[in-house]
Structure formats: C-alpha cells, structure tokens
Design a protein around this motif. Structure first.
Motif, PDB file in Angstrom:
ATOM      1  N   ARG A 198      76.277  34.506  -1.876  1.00 21.78           N
ATOM      2  CA  ARG A 198      77.301  35.443  -1.387  1.00 21.78           C
ATOM      3  C   ARG A 198      77.935  34.876  -0.124  1.00 21.78           C
ATOM      4  O   ARG A 198      77.343  34.056   0.559  1.00 21.78           O
ATOM      5  N   ILE A 199      79.118  35.345   0.177  1.00 21.00           N
ATOM      6  CA  ILE A 199      79.781  34.924   1.408  1.00 21.00           C
ATOM      7  C   ILE A 199      79.062  35.604   2.573  1.00 21.00           C
ATOM      8  O   ILE A 199      78.986  36.834   2.629  1.00 21.00           O
ATOM      9  N   PRO A 200      78.513  34.831   3.514  1.00 18.34           N
ATOM     10  CA  PRO A 200      77.883  35.448   4.678  1.00 18.34           C
ATOM     11  C   PRO A 200      78.900  36.295   5.444  1.00 18.34           C
ATOM     12  O   PRO A 200      80.086  35.959   5.508  1.00 18.34           O
ATOM     13  N   GLU A 201      78.444  37.382   6.027  1.00 21.85           N
ATOM     14  CA  GLU A 201      79.357  38.341   6.665  1.00 21.85           C
ATOM     15  C   GLU A 201      80.198  37.748   7.782  1.00 21.85           C
ATOM     16  O   GLU A 201      81.330  38.151   7.979  1.00 21.85           O
ATOM     17  N   ASP A 202      79.641  36.801   8.529  1.00 23.34           N
ATOM     18  CA  ASP A 202      80.385  36.286   9.684  1.00 23.34           C
ATOM     19  C   ASP A 202      81.231  35.049   9.368  1.00 23.34           C
ATOM     20  O   ASP A 202      81.851  34.477  10.249  1.00 23.34           O
ATOM     21  N   THR A 239      84.406  32.980   8.270  1.00 22.63           N
ATOM     22  CA  THR A 239      85.847  33.231   8.303  1.00 22.63           C
ATOM     23  C   THR A 239      86.568  32.228   7.405  1.00 22.63           C
ATOM     24  O   THR A 239      85.988  31.220   6.975  1.00 22.63           O
TER      25      THR A 239
END
Length: 123
Positions: free
Chosen positions: A88-92, A94
């Motif tokens: 998954r794309i890590p939350e932080d 960009t």
C-alpha cells in the motif's frame, strides 16, 4: 571489456538446476569472442556465452564477488518490485517522493520535481 589469455573468470550456468558457478580460464581472446577452458565462448562485451540461435548456456563475471554483487542487485530489485506491486502507499508518501524515487532509479529525466520533499535535512 579487455580480457587476456590466462585470466580467471567466474562462470555461472544459465539453468542452475544443481549446477553452481565455478572459476574458468580464458584460453584465447579474439576480436569478438573469448574461448574458455570449459568449452564455451563468451562475447567480449557482455560476457554471455554464444550458442547460436538458442538461449545462452551461461555467462561470466570478472570475479565471484562481482557475481554476488550482481545477484544481490537483482534480488533487491525483485523485492522492490514485489513491495510496490502488493504494498500500500504509505500515508506520508508524496508525489514528490515518488517522482524523486523514479529520478534516482533512472526512470525519468524530469528535473522538475515538487520541492515539498526535496530538502529533507533538518526533519
């Protein structure tokens, strides 16, 4: 690549079922090919064996250590691809991070990266 007669190389068979790499010796160096003491000939540029129209039997590396480094790079690349494919794309993360990663990996020549994450000193 400059090979010389008597030079030792590390031979790795293409299909490694039960076969391991081993040291080989360059017997003869021509303009395009080098002949090895294992009966193979390798391209002077790629160090890949020549077997005509079929898949190569293997390839050489300048040393066993060079082979280990190349294999480690392949395994790291496979792991990165797997992580990107199934992760998954890590939350932080960009868009700037992703573009910077692409630039570092040579996947883009776009020098116009978002500046939000380029200067990370002091974080």
């Amino acid at each position: 690549m400059k090979l010389s007669e008597g030079q030792k190389l590390w031979w790795v068979p293409q299909h490694r079922l039960g076969m391991k790499g081993r040291e080989v010796t360059v017997l003869k160096v021509g303009r395009k090919w080098a002949e090895l003491d294992n009966g193979e000939r390798i391209d002077l540029e790629t160090l890949i064996s020549d077997v005509g129209r079929y898949a190569p039997n293997g390839r050489c590396y300048l040393s066993q250590e060079a082979y280990k480094q190349a294999e480690a790079l392949v395994q790291a690349w496979i792991k990165l691809k797997r992580d990107l494919q199934y992760g998954r794309i890590p939350e932080d993360v960009t868009i700037g991070d992703i573009e910077l990663a692409r630039l570092l990996l040579g996947m883009t020549s776009n020098a116009k990266l978002p500046k939000e994450r380029l200067n990370t000193e002091g974080e």
